[in-house]
Design an enzyme around this catalytic site. Structure first.
Site, PDB file in Angstrom:
ATOM      1  N   ASP A 186       8.983  -8.417   3.360  1.00 18.07           N
ATOM      2  CA  ASP A 186       8.839  -8.283   4.810  1.00 18.07           C
ATOM      3  C   ASP A 186       9.710  -9.312   5.518  1.00 18.07           C
ATOM      4  O   ASP A 186       9.795  -9.315   6.742  1.00 18.07           O
ATOM      5  CB  ASP A 186       7.379  -8.510   5.217  1.00 18.07           C
ATOM      6  CG  ASP A 186       6.959  -9.958   4.960  1.00 18.07           C
ATOM      7  OD1 ASP A 186       7.085 -10.418   3.804  1.00 18.07           O
ATOM      8  OD2 ASP A 186       6.528 -10.638   5.904  1.00 18.07           O
TER       9      ASP A 186
ATOM     10  N   GLU B 217       7.452  -7.131 -13.530  1.00 15.80           N
ATOM     11  CA  GLU B 217       7.209  -7.571 -12.156  1.00 15.80           C
ATOM     12  C   GLU B 217       7.103  -9.091 -12.153  1.00 15.80           C
ATOM     13  O   GLU B 217       6.293  -9.667 -12.872  1.00 15.80           O
ATOM     14  CB  GLU B 217       5.921  -6.981 -11.581  1.00 15.80           C
ATOM     15  CG  GLU B 217       5.687  -7.442 -10.147  1.00 15.80           C
ATOM     16  CD  GLU B 217       4.323  -7.067  -9.582  1.00 15.80           C
ATOM     17  OE1 GLU B 217       4.165  -7.111  -8.352  1.00 15.80           O
ATOM     18  OE2 GLU B 217       3.410  -6.754 -10.390  1.00 15.80           O
TER      19      GLU B 217
ATOM     20  N   ASP C  94       8.367 -15.552  -2.575  1.00 18.51           N
ATOM     21  CA  ASP C  94       8.422 -16.690  -1.656  1.00 18.51           C
ATOM     22  C   ASP C  94       9.850 -16.802  -1.115  1.00 18.51           C
ATOM     23  O   ASP C  94      10.797 -16.924  -1.891  1.00 18.51           O
ATOM     24  CB  ASP C  94       8.037 -17.966  -2.404  1.00 18.51           C
ATOM     25  CG  ASP C  94       7.791 -19.146  -1.471  1.00 18.51           C
ATOM     26  OD1 ASP C  94       8.447 -19.228  -0.417  1.00 18.51           O
ATOM     27  OD2 ASP C  94       6.944 -19.994  -1.808  1.00 18.51           O
TER      28      ASP C  94
ATOM     29  N   GLU D 270       2.793 -14.041 -13.378  1.00 21.69           N
ATOM     30  CA  GLU D 270       2.292 -14.726 -12.187  1.00 21.69           C
ATOM     31  C   GLU D 270       1.953 -16.156 -12.560  1.00 21.69           C
ATOM     32  O   GLU D 270       1.241 -16.409 -13.531  1.00 21.69           O
ATOM     33  CB  GLU D 270       1.059 -14.012 -11.642  1.00 21.69           C
ATOM     34  CG  GLU D 270       0.286 -14.752 -10.568  1.00 21.69           C
ATOM     35  CD  GLU D 270       1.117 -15.009  -9.315  1.00 21.69           C
ATOM     36  OE1 GLU D 270       1.176 -16.187  -8.878  1.00 21.69           O
ATOM     37  OE2 GLU D 270       1.720 -14.055  -8.788  1.00 21.69           O
TER      38      GLU D 270
ATOM     39  N   THR E  44       1.963  -3.340  -2.606  1.00 13.99           N
ATOM     40  CA  THR E  44       1.289  -4.559  -3.024  1.00 13.99           C
ATOM     41  C   THR E  44       0.244  -4.909  -1.970  1.00 13.99           C
ATOM     42  O   THR E  44       0.179  -4.285  -0.900  1.00 13.99           O
ATOM     43  CB  THR E  44       2.270  -5.732  -3.145  1.00 13.99           C
ATOM     44  OG1 THR E  44       2.666  -6.147  -1.826  1.00 13.99           O
ATOM     45  CG2 THR E  44       3.510  -5.338  -3.944  1.00 13.99           C
ATOM     46  N   GLU E  45      -0.573  -5.925  -2.247  1.00 11.34           N
ATOM     47  CA  GLU E  45      -1.550  -6.367  -1.257  1.00 11.34           C
ATOM     48  C   GLU E  45      -0.867  -6.837   0.023  1.00 11.34           C
ATOM     49  O   GLU E  45      -1.296  -6.495   1.133  1.00 11.34           O
ATOM     50  CB  GLU E  45      -2.405  -7.516  -1.826  1.00 11.34           C
ATOM     51  CG  GLU E  45      -3.319  -7.123  -2.979  1.00 11.34           C
ATOM     52  CD  GLU E  45      -2.642  -7.237  -4.335  1.00 11.34           C
ATOM     53  OE1 GLU E  45      -3.324  -7.022  -5.350  1.00 11.34           O
ATOM     54  OE2 GLU E  45      -1.434  -7.529  -4.392  1.00 11.34           O
ATOM     55  N   TYR E  46       0.203  -7.615  -0.114  1.00 13.15           N
ATOM     56  CA  TYR E  46       0.934  -8.102   1.049  1.00 13.15           C
ATOM     57  C   TYR E  46       1.527  -6.948   1.841  1.00 13.15           C
ATOM     58  O   TYR E  46       1.484  -6.908   3.073  1.00 13.15           O
ATOM     59  CB  TYR E  46       2.055  -9.054   0.619  1.00 13.15           C
ATOM     60  CG  TYR E  46       1.608 -10.453   0.311  1.00 13.15           C
ATOM     61  CD1 TYR E  46       1.029 -11.256   1.283  1.00 13.15           C
ATOM     62  CD2 TYR E  46       1.789 -11.004  -0.956  1.00 13.15           C
ATOM     63  CE1 TYR E  46       0.624 -12.553   1.002  1.00 13.15           C
ATOM     64  CE2 TYR E  46       1.389 -12.288  -1.246  1.00 13.15           C
ATOM     65  CZ  TYR E  46       0.810 -13.071  -0.263  1.00 13.15           C
ATOM     66  OH  TYR E  46       0.403 -14.346  -0.540  1.00 13.15           O
ATOM     67  N   GLU E  47       2.096  -5.999   1.125  1.00 14.73           N
ATOM     68  CA  GLU E  47       2.740  -4.859   1.768  1.00 14.73           C
ATOM     69  C   GLU E  47       1.740  -4.062   2.606  1.00 14.73           C
ATOM     70  O   GLU E  47       2.031  -3.652   3.728  1.00 14.73           O
ATOM     71  CB  GLU E  47       3.354  -3.972   0.696  1.00 14.73           C
ATOM     72  CG  GLU E  47       4.200  -2.832   1.196  1.00 14.73           C
ATOM     73  CD  GLU E  47       4.888  -2.103   0.058  1.00 14.73           C
ATOM     74  OE1 GLU E  47       5.536  -1.085   0.350  1.00 14.73           O
ATOM     75  OE2 GLU E  47       4.791  -2.545  -1.104  1.00 14.73           O
TER      76      GLU E  47
ATOM     77  N   LYS F 165      13.906 -23.057   3.648  1.00 17.22           N
ATOM     78  CA  LYS F 165      14.738 -24.243   3.866  1.00 17.22           C
ATOM     79  C   LYS F 165      15.957 -24.220   2.945  1.00 17.22           C
ATOM     80  O   LYS F 165      15.856 -23.855   1.771  1.00 17.22           O
ATOM     81  CB  LYS F 165      13.923 -25.517   3.631  1.00 17.22           C
ATOM     82  CG  LYS F 165      12.788 -25.695   4.630  1.00 17.22           C
ATOM     83  CD  LYS F 165      12.012 -26.981   4.387  1.00 17.22           C
ATOM     84  CE  LYS F 165      10.879 -27.117   5.405  1.00 17.22           C
ATOM     85  NZ  LYS F 165      10.090 -28.358   5.192  1.00 17.22           N
TER      86      LYS F 165
END
Length: 213
Positions: free
Chosen positions: A154, A44, A118, A69, A191-194, A122
């Site tokens: 997302d 991951e 991320d 990470e 995941t936490e974000y998910e 740009k």
């Protein structure tokens, strides 16, 4: 939101050598020896606070997992979760994933997860996206012939960009899902974000891609 600076992070990571690989490059080509038994090896990229990797380790004891990470103040939370779970199939790396070929040898991995990376929106930052062609070249080297990339995000723009990047590089798309949670995949580990985005009703995109044999 950036994670709060944790002055104790260095000492804590240095103490958890059962799970934290302090010199990952030294294991290049021999990662399986760092686990209790040899079995498929998944990576991951962007472990965050570790909810995904600990969930996957619990769900799949038949797979060895490595999570990388770069943010020290974030990975300590992942390490804490792993220490609490005490699995024998997880290793963590606090490092930048910009040159994975320094850490893994050819054909060493079975799967790579890119979770909520991320998006670097740009145009001038395109080369930093984890699905840019320079990263795909690395993945092609370190993945086995039948290895797979699983992307979840997302961010619709990043998802569309990644689909094009995969296709232009010649990858085969085995899955393109535009609303993961309406798919009701019982094997999906959030995941936490998910979890956060899903609770707000935001669509989660997922695709599975592999390099042709």
């Amino acid at each position: 939101m950036r994670a709060r600076y944790k002055p104790w992070a260095d000492d804590y990571l240095n103490e958890q050598t059962s799970y934290v690989e302090l010199e990952p490059a030294a294991n290049k080509g021999s990662w399986q020896s760092r686990f209790k038994q040899e079995q498929p090896l998944h990576l991951e990229i962007g472990a965050g606070k570790g909810q995904f990797i600990t969930g996957m380790a619990k769900q799949h004891p038949e797979i060895n997992f490595i999570a990388i990470e770069v943010a020290k103040s974030v990975i300590v939370s992942a390490v804490q979760k792993v220490v609490e779970l005490a699995p024998d199939n997880v290793k963590l790396i606090n490092d930048d994933a910009k040159d994975l070929t320094e850490i893994f040898t050819e054909n060493e991995l079975d799967r790579i997860y890119l979770n909520f990376s991320d998006p670097w929106p740009k145009n001038r930052h395109e080369k930093r996206r984890l699905t840019f062609k320079s990263f795909l070249r690395q993945y092609q080297k370190i993945l086995k012939t039948d290895g797979e990339i699983v992307l979840k995000t997302d961010n619709k723009a990043l998802f569309e960009y990644s689909l094009i990047s995969f296709s232009q590089f010649g990858l085969v798309l085995d899955e393109v899902c535009l609303d993961l949670h309406h798919l009701n995949d019982p094997t999906n580990v959030m995941t936490e974000y998910e979890e956060k985005f899903s609770s707000k009703g935001q669509s989660i995109y997922r695709c599975r891609a592999r390099f042709p044999k």
